[in-house]
Motif scaffolding. Structure first.
Motif: not given
Ligand code: GLU
Ligand code: MG
Length: 435
Positions: A64, A91, A97, A41
């Motif tokens: 991610v 995600n 996300w 991320r």
């Protein structure tokens, strides 16, 4: 000879505006299309100089997946053996996300659809073609604006570029050498908003990659050469409903409909904060200045190329009426820029805003009382000021959501600080190397 694809790049654009990604080997491609490729991320907290900004939720812990949109699959004509897809960041359970820029644009498109509209968009990207020699970018020519000599000097490159774009399904509208030394412009035909942003990423990739294969360097930096014209990426946009252009109205002033005026008013109202996304780098603000044809004043006018928004007179049928946003370049994240542009326009529609009177001259020549009368405001003169305006814009901040807005401001403020303590030559070099 290179029919076989060995690697497929999954590409995304980060908050710094940089195109990044990972590539899947063909044996694992089907699996990776399903699962995405694992990624930290933290990369959405990375700046354009690879410095990690401190953002909660984007540190060393957390995962991610870079999940490609298979409808965007293209073989890369400039990279035999490779293909690419534009990707979302999701995600690990596959849900969206809230740090993903491409998902932000999808969210904006969905809100617009709920109001009954679809946005058609196209970019008019300018870039500097040169040779990358030592610490310098040397433009390939000193040809004049639109000059036939400019066509000759860049010919071998531009033919390869246009072919490579066509092979990826991008429809080139025009090509011409522009004002700055080595400056080229290649507008791509309009498409629905997501496709237009994807196309813009593919264009940036292709222009640079084809240049490298010619021993050249293509830069989309807003002002790679401080003494030359800047590189813009003017955005043309229109709203469509039921198969027709909702911006077109023969009875409207300059052929623009009431909904067009509301959308325009929303864009102008949010423009000081919006430019933090459309003109996304420190270097962007050397371009975004009066009398550079880059739209440094928040105002509009019919075919006014110094106004931030130009109402483009129709070519052919009335259905070609569109709005052209000038304060935008290729160094921002196109998904964030286009998504925020939609939110701004949508706000104008929802609140039935009026843009006031058009400006029929170069706004730089108006005196202050006249600017005040017409509500013409100078747009932020630095990325720092634009970020402050974005932070103060509650509509754009809430559309972006807490994670994305926090990360964007943190990344961009770290870039402001990075370049504040360095000189102009360094700033330009880092920008033309990166963009
Ligand atoms: N190069 C100008 C810019 O930075 C635009 C020139 C034009 O195409 O009108 O936006
Ligand atoms: Mg141009």
């Amino acid at each position: 000879m290179f029919n076989k694809i060995s690697l497929t790049r999954f590409l995304y654009v980060d908050h710094g505006g940089v195109v990044r990604g990972k590539a899947a080997a063909t044996d694992r491609l089907a699996e990776r299309v399903e699962s995405g490729i694992g990624h930290t991320r933290a990369m959405m907290a990375m700046s354009m100089v690879d410095e990690l900004a401190p953002v909660e939720g984007m540190g060393p812990v957390g995962e991610v997946r870079i999940k490609p949109d298979t409808s965007t699959f293209v073989r890369l004509p400039y990279a035999p053996g490779a293909a690419a897809m534009l990707a979302d960041q999701v995600n690990p359970d596959g849900s969206a996300w809230d740090g993903c820029a491409r998902s932000f644009l999808k969210q904006a498109i969905a809100e617009l659809a709920a109001e009954g509209y679809e946005l058609q968009a196209s970019f008019e990207p300018e870039f500097t073609l040169g040779r990358h020699e030592g610490a310098s970018l040397l433009p390939i020519d000193e040809s004049l604006c639109y000059s036939a000599t400019g066509f000759h000097l860049a010919h071998d490159y531009t033919i390869d570029l246009v072919d490579a774009l066509h092979q990826q399904g991008l429809e080139v509208e025009h090509y011409y050498p522009e004002l700055g030394h080595g400056q080229q412009e290649v507008p791509i035909r309009h498409a629905s908003a997501l496709r237009a942003a994807d196309n813009h990423v593919l264009l940036r990739e292709t222009a640079r990659a084809v240049a490298i294969r010619h021993g050249l360097w293509a830069s989309f930096a807003a002002k790679p050469l401080p003494e030359q014209a800047g590189n813009g990426a003017h955005l043309h946009a229109s709203l469509w409903a039921g198969g027709s252009n909702a911006f077109a109205d023969a009875a409207g002033r300059y052929g623009l409909s009431a909904v067009g005026y509301h959308f325009l008013a929303g864009v102008l109202a949010h423009l000081p904060g919006l430019v933090a996304l459309t003109c996304g780098t420190v270097n962007s603000y050397r371009r975004l200045a009066p009398q550079m044809w880059s739209g440094a004043f928040a105002c509009y006018g019919p075919d006014n190329r110094e106004a931030a928004v130009r109402i483009c007179s129709p070519i052919g049928s009335l259905g070609s009426v569109n709005l052209e946003l000038k304060p935008i370049d290729s160094t921002g994240n196109p998904y964030l820029a286009l998504g925020a542009f939609i939110y701004a326009g949508l706000d104008g529609i929802r609140r039935s805003l009026s843009p006031g009177e058009p400006v029929l001259v170069d706004p730089a020549v108006l005196d202050q009382p006249e600017r005040d009368r017409l509500s013409v405001v100078r747009l932020p003169a630095s990325l720092r000021a634009a970020l402050d305006a974005l932070e103060a814009d509650s509509l754009l901040m809430s559309a972006l959501g807490p994670l994305r807005s926090t990360a964007y401001l943190a990344v961009k403020r770290s870039e402001v600080e990075h370049f504040r303590v360095n000189d102009l030559e360094y700033e330009c070099r880092r920008h033309w190397l990166t963009f």
